[in-house]
Scaffold this active site. Structure first.
Site, PDB file in Angstrom:
ATOM      1  N   TYR A  53       0.846  -1.183   0.000  1.00  0.00           N
ATOM      2  CA  TYR A  53       0.000   0.000   0.000  1.00  0.00           C
ATOM      3  C   TYR A  53       0.888   1.241   0.000  1.00  0.00           C
ATOM      4  O   TYR A  53       1.665   1.465   0.926  1.00  0.00           O
ATOM      5  CB  TYR A  53      -0.921   0.032   1.219  1.00  0.00           C
ATOM      6  N   LEU A 207     -18.868  -2.446   0.494  1.00  0.00           N
ATOM      7  CA  LEU A 207     -19.762  -1.526  -0.210  1.00  0.00           C
ATOM      8  C   LEU A 207     -19.682  -1.702  -1.724  1.00  0.00           C
ATOM      9  O   LEU A 207     -20.064  -0.809  -2.483  1.00  0.00           O
ATOM     10  CB  LEU A 207     -19.437  -0.079   0.170  1.00  0.00           C
ATOM     11  N   GLY A 210     -17.825   0.916  -3.498  1.00  0.00           N
ATOM     12  CA  GLY A 210     -18.503   2.205  -3.463  1.00  0.00           C
ATOM     13  C   GLY A 210     -19.846   2.234  -4.155  1.00  0.00           C
ATOM     14  O   GLY A 210     -20.643   3.161  -3.945  1.00  0.00           O
ATOM     15  N   GLY A 214     -24.910   4.019  -3.487  1.00  0.00           N
ATOM     16  CA  GLY A 214     -25.934   4.613  -4.335  1.00  0.00           C
ATOM     17  C   GLY A 214     -25.453   5.795  -5.153  1.00  0.00           C
ATOM     18  O   GLY A 214     -26.219   6.348  -5.957  1.00  0.00           O
ATOM     19  N   LYS A 215     -24.178   6.153  -4.997  1.00  0.00           N
ATOM     20  CA  LYS A 215     -23.711   7.367  -5.680  1.00  0.00           C
ATOM     21  C   LYS A 215     -23.548   7.198  -7.187  1.00  0.00           C
ATOM     22  O   LYS A 215     -23.378   8.181  -7.912  1.00  0.00           O
ATOM     23  CB  LYS A 215     -22.405   7.853  -5.066  1.00  0.00           C
TER      24      LYS A 215
END
Length: 325
Positions: A53, A207, A210, A214-215
């Protein structure tokens, strides 16, 4: 925040974990400090990172914060080794893994990690050699517990069985896999294998990269992950018609609960059988705070059943390959 056993081990982890994929890349030190403070104040303990990372920058940033912001003893630090920057081929050879662990410990400024994970299965390295590296890490005190990431069902079952077959070997504590309403493929083989072997699941990307917020319902926002240049964790695979039906059902459920799609999606993953912890990724402390507020939500049985139905996976032969966690 509730603490859960990690598989059949004595290690307890917060049921929501903090992911650091963006630390040192999209998340600077000030914002990372805010995230860590918000997380710990909410009762969180598990912080997940990796040697690749930000090319080690995430580990180094975490060490700076544990120096002055949060005592090392209050965190369960998990890191990974085996991925190669810029390559799709992992290296889980004993030499590479142990060298990577030593480098991680230097960046983290600690003498041990609480959980050390193999980032991906390496078909070019014998399984026995990879597992021997895990045994050596624990025997030397450099790692307290060990796990794997992105293993298929047979890879996980084979590795767990080998560790249990010989007295004195270190059992696998965890497997980290992508799991969400949009990605339930692990329920075919990998999750049953984990449950059978007593290996705790660390659910990442809960999620749907992302999409389950709902975006993306009305397009791809320019600042979103779907528009980001980093290929790892791209939202593009989840922007089709099938995903849209799931997101619409999720939004309907959230409206009925006077909640948000984000919270409902997280609650669904958090409380699935076999999940020890759900890993949260956020670019800002405000985003993280919103995710942590899911602790106040428990899904009613009928809502959970409806989401189970609309997101039921298609049973087909599992896809091959791995992605960076």
């Amino acid at each position: 925040m509730e603490q859960r056993q990690l598989g059949r081990t004595g290690l307890r982890v917060s049921r929501l974990g903090l992911g650091t994929l963006t630390w040192g890349r999209d998340t600077d030190e000030h914002e990372a400090a805010e995230q860590l403070k918000v997380f710990v104040d909410a009762g969180g303990t598990l912080v997940d990172t990796a040697d690749v990372y930000a090319d080690g920058g995430a580990e180094y940033l975490l060490s700076r914060l544990t120096d002055g912001l949060v005592p090392r003893s209050e965190l369960v630090i998990a890191t990974k080794a085996g991925a190669l920057p810029g390559s799709r081929r992992p290296d889980a050879s004993r030499g590479h893994l142990l060298n990577a662990l030593d480098a991680s410990l230097r960046r983290l400024n600690t003498d041990h990690v609480d959980l050390w994970q193999v980032h991906a299965h390496d078909p070019a390295t014998p399984t026995e050699e990879t597992l021997h590296a895990l045994d050596l890490a624990v025997a030397s005190g450099r790692a307290r517990y060990v796990g794997v990431c992105q293993y298929s069902g047979w890879q996980l079952a084979k590795s767990a069985a080998r560790q249990h077959a010989v007295p004195g070997r270190t059992p696998l504590a965890s497997v980290q896999l992508e799991y969400s309403l949009l990605q339930r493929g692990i329920e075919r083989e990998a999750l049953p294998a984990a449950l059978d072997a007593g290996v705790g699941l660390l659910a990442c990307s809960p999620l749907g990269r992302g999409v389950l917020t709902g975006k993306y319902r009305h397009g791809v926002p320019p600042e979103s992950r779907g528009a980001a240049p980093h290929p790892a964790g791209s939202a593009q695979p989840y922007l089709g018609e099938a995903s849209r039906r799931i997101v619409d059902a999720l939004a309907t459920a959230a409206d009925g609960l006077a909640s948000t799609p984000l919270k409902v999606a997280l609650a669904w993953v958090r409380d699935r059988p076999g999940v020890s912890a759900t890993l949260l990724g956020a670019r800002t402390s405000a985003q993280l705070q919103s995710s942590l507020s899911v602790e106040a939500l428990t899904l009613p049985g009928e809502i959970r059943a409806a989401l189970d139905d609309v997101s039921a996976p298609v049973h087909r032969y599992p896809d091959q390959g791995w992605t960076e966690l």
